[in-house]
Write a protein that holds these residues in place. Structure first.
Motif, PDB file in Angstrom:
ATOM      1  N   ALA A  88       0.836  -1.206   0.000  1.00 20.73           N
ATOM      2  CA  ALA A  88       0.000   0.000   0.000  1.00 20.73           C
ATOM      3  C   ALA A  88       0.869   1.254   0.000  1.00 20.73           C
ATOM      4  CB  ALA A  88      -0.922  -0.002   1.215  1.00 20.73           C
ATOM      5  N   ARG A  89       1.894   1.268   0.816  1.00 20.78           N
ATOM      6  CA  ARG A  89       2.790   2.432   0.872  1.00 20.78           C
ATOM      7  C   ARG A  89       3.526   2.604  -0.451  1.00 20.78           C
ATOM      8  NH1 ARG A  89       3.856   0.057   6.129  1.00 20.78           N
ATOM      9  NH2 ARG A  89       2.812   1.271   7.767  1.00 20.78           N
ATOM     10  N   HIS A 120      -2.287  16.053  -1.432  1.00 17.29           N
ATOM     11  CA  HIS A 120      -3.554  15.332  -1.611  1.00 17.29           C
ATOM     12  C   HIS A 120      -3.349  13.831  -1.462  1.00 17.29           C
ATOM     13  CE1 HIS A 120      -7.310  13.899  -3.161  1.00 17.29           C
ATOM     14  NE2 HIS A 120      -6.793  13.477  -4.303  1.00 17.29           N
ATOM     15  N   LEU A 121      -2.332  13.310  -2.120  1.00 19.87           N
ATOM     16  CA  LEU A 121      -2.076  11.863  -2.036  1.00 19.87           C
ATOM     17  C   LEU A 121      -1.625  11.470  -0.638  1.00 19.87           C
ATOM     18  CD1 LEU A 121      -0.386  11.436  -5.515  1.00 19.87           C
ATOM     19  CD2 LEU A 121      -2.648  10.626  -4.831  1.00 19.87           C
ATOM     20  N   ARG A 122      -0.903  12.356   0.036  1.00 19.75           N
ATOM     21  CA  ARG A 122      -0.510  12.061   1.418  1.00 19.75           C
ATOM     22  C   ARG A 122      -1.727  12.082   2.347  1.00 19.75           C
ATOM     23  NH1 ARG A 122       4.913  11.638   2.083  1.00 19.75           N
ATOM     24  NH2 ARG A 122       6.223  12.548   0.448  1.00 19.75           N
ATOM     25  N   ALA A 135       4.504   5.444  -5.538  1.00 16.75           N
ATOM     26  CA  ALA A 135       4.558   5.453  -7.002  1.00 16.75           C
ATOM     27  C   ALA A 135       3.593   6.487  -7.569  1.00 16.75           C
ATOM     28  CB  ALA A 135       4.220   4.060  -7.536  1.00 16.75           C
ATOM     29  N   ARG A 136       2.410   6.602  -6.982  1.00 21.78           N
ATOM     30  CA  ARG A 136       1.452   7.602  -7.463  1.00 21.78           C
ATOM     31  C   ARG A 136       1.998   9.011  -7.313  1.00 21.78           C
ATOM     32  NH1 ARG A 136      -4.882   7.226  -6.301  1.00 21.78           N
ATOM     33  NH2 ARG A 136      -4.630   9.188  -7.439  1.00 21.78           N
ATOM     34  N   ARG A 137       2.648   9.291  -6.177  1.00 23.12           N
ATOM     35  CA  ARG A 137       3.197  10.634  -5.986  1.00 23.12           C
ATOM     36  C   ARG A 137       4.228  10.955  -7.057  1.00 23.12           C
ATOM     37  NH1 ARG A 137       2.823   9.113  -0.547  1.00 23.12           N
ATOM     38  NH2 ARG A 137       5.044   8.615  -0.419  1.00 23.12           N
TER      39      ARG A 137
END
Length: 229
Positions: free
Chosen positions: A75-76, A197-199, A81-83
């Motif tokens: 998950a982390r 936002h992702l964080r 990767a998204r960031r």
């Protein structure tokens, strides 16, 4: 020409995962899928192989296929990767943004807010994912767009598994600020807002939550009313 059964299976399972109708750990039995989609098990096996390649289904020896159950570490890694990818997308989107794109993004935010107000969670989830994918389309890099499509799907699965609540207000407010920065072509602020936002989403994860109950496939899969080619 009618769509092949495996394509219909893949689409139905991905839609159900993206709307959190099929939680992590749900068994995807070959016979059950064969009965639901009125096809043979060879079609089902090809569909499951395609879903496994997208990392949303995992197969277990002598047990079959299941909706993936991401670990805390995975998950982390997905959010990390998204960031990285979405920061690159943001940089490219700034250079290509148009007034029409801003209007489309604001309309998406308004539609998501309305779906949330009506407590239509599947629609709200689709629109939240659509916001990020529209930015990827705007950036114009098809490889990054394809990677982000997989990552947003996995993120939705992870949030359904580890998040203790919904996040409509966070998404609406964060998305609105992101569009403001994009419209102003403020790259530095856009990168900061995208990252935060992702964080925010990742901070909602609680890896001590009990497993989500599984459901009947027939109850959770919505079949297309007509096959398309």
């Amino acid at each position: 020409m009618d769509a092949q059964p495996e394509s219909l299976i893949v689409s139905a399972v991905l839609d159900a995962i993206s709307e959190q109708r099929l939680p992590a750990g749900t068994k995807l039995g070959e016979q059950a899928l064969s009965d639901i989609f009125k096809c043979n098990r060879a079609n089902v096996r090809r569909a499951l192989a395609s879903l496994a390649a997208k990392h949303v289904v995992e197969t277990q020896p002598n047990r079959g296929a299941f909706v993936a159950t991401p670990s805390a570490e995975e998950a982390r890694e997905v959010f990390q990767a998204r960031r990285a990818i979405e920061r690159t997308i943001a940089r490219q989107a700034v250079a290509r943004v148009t007034p029409e794109a801003i209007d489309e993004l604001r309309a998406n935010i308004a539609a998501e807010a309305e779906a949330t107000r009506r407590q239509e969670k599947p629609a709200a989830l689709r629109l939240s994912q659509r916001f990020h994918m529209y930015l990827a389309e705007l950036a114009g890099n098809r490889v990054l767009e394809r990677f982000l499509g997989e990552l947003t799907m996995r993120s939705t699965l992870i949030l359904g598994m580890y998040s203790s609540g919904d996040h409509p207000c966070v998404s609406k407010e964060d998305h609105g600020r992101i569009v403001d920065a994009l419209e102003a072509r403020d790259e530095a602020l856009l990168l900061e807002l995208t990252d935060s936002h992702l964080r925010h989403l990742e901070a909602e994860l609680d890896f001590d939550l009990p497993p989500v109950s599984t459901f009947s496939l027939r109850d959770r899969l919505v079949l297309p009313s007509t096959a398309t080619g």
